[in-house]
Scaffold this motif. Structure first.
Motif, short mmCIF file in Angstrom:
data_model
loop_
_atom_site.label_atom_id
_atom_site.label_comp_id
_atom_site.label_asym_id
_atom_site.label_seq_id
_atom_site.Cartn_x
_atom_site.Cartn_y
_atom_site.Cartn_z
N ASP A 1 32.95 35.97 50.59
CA ASP A 1 32.01 37.36 50.35
C ASP A 1 33.17 38.68 50.97
O ASP A 1 32.78 39.52 50.81
CB ASP A 1 31.14 37.61 51.04
CG ASP A 1 30.09 38.63 50.35
OD1 ASP A 1 30.39 39.03 49.30
OD2 ASP A 1 29.30 39.37 51.65
N ALA A 2 34.43 37.59 50.11
CA ALA A 2 35.63 38.85 50.85
C ALA A 2 36.84 39.16 49.99
O ALA A 2 37.72 39.47 50.37
CB ALA A 2 35.99 38.52 52.36
N GLY A 3 36.36 38.86 48.83
CA GLY A 3 37.54 39.13 47.71
C GLY A 3 39.15 37.74 48.14
O GLY A 3 39.98 37.44 47.53
N ALA A 4 38.64 36.42 48.49
CA ALA A 4 39.52 35.49 49.50
C ALA A 4 39.81 34.31 48.42
O ALA A 4 40.55 33.24 48.78
CB ALA A 4 39.69 35.68 50.83
N CYS A 5 38.54 33.89 47.72
CA CYS A 5 38.65 32.67 47.66
C CYS A 5 38.04 32.30 45.94
O CYS A 5 38.57 31.33 45.61
CB CYS A 5 36.92 31.64 48.18
SG CYS A 5 35.64 32.40 47.37
N GLY A 6 37.70 32.97 45.32
CA GLY A 6 37.75 33.19 43.49
C GLY A 6 36.25 32.65 43.50
O GLY A 6 35.88 32.24 41.93
N ALA A 7 35.25 32.30 44.47
CA ALA A 7 34.34 31.65 43.99
C ALA A 7 32.81 32.47 43.11
O ALA A 7 32.44 32.02 42.30
CB ALA A 7 33.26 30.61 45.47
N CYS A 8 33.26 33.91 43.60
CA CYS A 8 32.70 34.80 42.40
C CYS A 8 33.20 35.08 41.47
O CYS A 8 32.58 36.17 41.24
CB CYS A 8 32.42 35.83 43.62
SG CYS A 8 33.51 36.61 43.89
N THR A 9 33.87 34.30 40.94
CA THR A 9 35.15 35.22 39.18
C THR A 9 33.62 35.05 38.61
O THR A 9 33.39 34.06 37.98
CB THR A 9 35.99 34.67 39.15
OG1 THR A 9 36.52 34.15 40.13
CG2 THR A 9 37.02 34.77 38.03
N VAL B 1 36.64 39.25 37.09
CA VAL B 1 37.07 40.19 38.60
C VAL B 1 35.98 38.85 39.44
O VAL B 1 35.16 37.79 39.66
CB VAL B 1 36.36 41.57 38.57
CG1 VAL B 1 36.78 42.05 37.04
CG2 VAL B 1 34.86 40.77 38.50
N ASN B 2 36.53 39.43 40.84
CA ASN B 2 35.82 38.93 41.53
C ASN B 2 34.30 40.14 42.18
O ASN B 2 34.36 40.48 42.28
CB ASN B 2 36.46 39.02 43.46
CG ASN B 2 37.82 38.00 43.40
OD1 ASN B 2 37.76 37.35 42.57
ND2 ASN B 2 38.89 37.83 44.02
N SER B 3 32.63 38.61 41.75
CA SER B 3 31.99 40.02 41.93
C SER B 3 31.83 40.44 43.69
O SER B 3 31.17 41.52 42.85
CB SER B 3 30.81 39.59 41.45
OG SER B 3 31.15 37.88 41.85
N CYS B 4 32.17 39.88 44.20
CA CYS B 4 31.86 39.91 45.24
C CYS B 4 32.62 41.46 46.15
O CYS B 4 32.24 42.08 46.60
CB CYS B 4 32.07 39.22 46.31
SG CYS B 4 34.14 39.09 46.91
N LEU B 5 33.93 42.12 45.34
CA LEU B 5 34.20 43.07 45.55
C LEU B 5 33.78 44.15 44.82
O LEU B 5 34.68 45.22 44.58
CB LEU B 5 35.74 42.62 45.92
CG LEU B 5 36.32 41.73 46.60
CD1 LEU B 5 38.01 42.06 46.25
CD2 LEU B 5 36.36 42.26 47.84
FE1 FES Z 1 35.58 34.63 47.92
FE2 FES Z 1 34.31 36.80 45.94
S1 FES Z 1 36.27 35.59 46.46
S2 FES Z 1 32.97 35.03 47.62
#
Ligand code: FES
Ligand code: FES
Length: 215
Positions: free
Chosen positions: A103-111, A119-123
């Motif tokens: 939930d902070a743009g660091a993992c890409g799970a939300c792409t 895009v990272n949807s969490c950001l």
């Molecule tokens: Fe980790 Fe969005 S980059 S949840």
């Protein structure tokens, strides 16, 4: 003898140092209340055709209505202005295929893809996406036919727990579309924002290669 001009006698209700009379109190609060009610009606007026919950939420100064197309379907929702695209997808329209990792743009799970770009949807703030086209993992397959990259992930056994997989696949689709697939090193570089805690990187790169090569 000085002549004093006649002054109206200060009534208890107009003297600021005196407590207001019942009459002036009612007149004042009615006027203020009327302004507040009118303001509320003005804010709610555009939503008279929606649900009461929509109108109530939209009347809140911190909320907005946003219309966007998700996987080909038009969606209009009222969200808190701070809502991320990730939370809009998961909490408001129940598309839970997109995962929340950091939930902070660091993992890409939300792409996801927005207007074709990953895009990272969490950001990404949902209220900024008025009129946008969003594609999530749920929108990739064509009926029962998997997207070639989904099939390649199966062929290459490119996952273990699967938590990162929706984000990896959406990022891979973007990577292929961008043309960053000239070599395994290039794929690794352009997929480096997607973390896999199970360490499936070699097979993920093979899956992207397989799809980019049309194999
Ligand atoms: Fe980790 Fe969005 S980059 S949840
Ligand atoms: Fe488990 Fe990637 S498959 S995190």
């Amino acid at each position: 003898m000085p002549v004093e001009s006649p002054q109206p006698a200060a009534s208890p209700s107009t003297n600021p140092s005196s407590p207001p009379s019942r009459r002036t109190f009612i007149a004042t609060t009615t006027a203020v209340g009327g302004v507040a009610v009118a303001g509320g009606l003005t804010a709610a007026a555009p939503f008279l055709g929606g649900t009461e919950a929509d109108a109530a939420e939209a009347a809140s100064p911190g909320s907005s209505r946003v219309s966007l197309t998700v996987n080909g379907e038009r969606r209009t929702v009222t969200v808190d202005n701070r809502t991320s695209l990730l939370d809009l997808l998961r909490e408001h329209i129940q598309l839970t295929g997109t995962k929340k990792g950091c939930d902070a743009g660091a993992c890409g799970a939300c792409t996801v893809l927005v207007d074709g770009h990953r895009v990272n949807s969490c950001l990404t703030l949902a209220v900024r996406l008025e009129g946008s086209e969003v594609t999530t993992i749920e929108g990739l397959a064509d009926g029962d036919e998997l997207h070639p990259l989904q099939q390649a992930f199966i062929d290459q056994d490119a996952f273990q727990c699967g938590y990162c997989t929706p984000g990896q696949i959406m990022s891979g689709v973007g990577c292929i579309k961008e043309g960053h697939t000239g070599s395994p090193e290039e794929i690794r570089e352009w997929m480096s924002g997607n973390i896999c805690r199970c360490g499936c990187y070699v097979k993920i790169v093979r899956a992207v290669e397989q799809t980019a090569g049309g194999k």
